[in-house]
Scaffold this active site. Structure first.
Site, short mmCIF file in Angstrom:
data_model
loop_
_atom_site.label_atom_id
_atom_site.label_comp_id
_atom_site.label_asym_id
_atom_site.label_seq_id
_atom_site.Cartn_x
_atom_site.Cartn_y
_atom_site.Cartn_z
CB CYS A 250 76.60 40.01 -30.95
SG CYS A 250 77.53 40.95 -32.18
CG HIS B 247 83.35 42.90 -29.22
ND1 HIS B 247 82.88 42.42 -30.42
CD2 HIS B 247 84.45 43.64 -29.52
CE1 HIS B 247 83.66 42.85 -31.40
NE2 HIS B 247 84.61 43.60 -30.89
#
Length: 226
Positions: A197, A137
């Site tokens: 991301c 993440h």
């Protein structure tokens, strides 16, 4: 004359209300569009990208640690390695200069990524011939991957050996990158790909990923025939 009056009445009683209804609806949509878009984005933020919860880390299973000494050819036999099961932590991903330190989990389910950096199950283990693909993440220390540059060193600590990889490039691509798929299929060299991301400071759904490509610099290779 009578026909002209009838036409005027039709315009006054039928066409004019329709005209104002269409114009009024258009104005309402223009004024309300920003609020509607904000509400839609808020719903997507909640449904598609909840902030990861790292509280489950303490309960993560860990693979047995057994450092294996390499032979004169810098090889270790695969038969002596305690390979982790899915959802098991078996090491750490470390880039000291950018304060990146994440538990390495074998698997990349939602729960795995809450507990640390997750290795794609279809990729090879560090030391094997092929590509190791690990994601995390951007709200974890993997958000610092944006600082990584060519020739930086990445350390992958496993329960059987420690590996150092040298960064070759950083690429921004779609989540289903065709280049990543190609290197996963290749078994010509020992590579590492880290990803998160992108943009790294963005909350919510995004199709872009930041991929860090690196090649093995040091560490024992796994002999799959032993």
């Amino acid at each position: 004359m009578l026909k002209s009056r009838i036409n005027k009445r039709k315009w006054a009683y039928f066409y004019m209300p329709v005209f104002f209804l269409v114009v009024g609806s258009g104005m309402v949509w223009v004024l309300a569009a920003p609020a509607i878009q904000f509400a839609r984005s808020s719903i997507q933020l909640v449904l598609l990208s909840e902030a990861p919860d790292f509280s489950g880390l303490a309960s993560t299973k860990k693979a047995p640690v057994k450092t294996i000494k390499a032979d004169e050819e810098n090889k270790i036999p695969s038969s002596q390695i305690h390979y982790p099961r899915s959802g098991t932590q078996y090491g750490h991903v470390v880039i000291k200069q950018y304060a990146i330190f994440e538990p390495l989990i074998f698997g990349d389910s939602d729960q795995d990524l809450r507990n640390g950096a997750g290795q794609y199950l279809g990729s090879v283990f560090p030391g094997e011939k092929g590509t190791t693909l690990i994601g995390g993440h951007n709200s974890s220390s993997f958000g610092n991957l944006s600082l990584v540059k060519e020739n930086d060193l990445i350390e992958i600590q496993t329960n059987y050996a420690t590996y150092t990889y040298k960064v070759t490039k950083a690429v921004i691509d779609n989540y289903n990158s065709q280049e990543v798929l190609r290197v996963l299929e290749s078994r010509n060299s020992r590579l590492l790909v880290l990803y998160t991301c992108y943009p790294v400071d963005m909350l919510g759904f995004t199709e872009k990923r930041l991929f860090i490509y690196a090649e093995l610099a040091s560490g024992p290779v796994i002999d799959e025939n032993l």
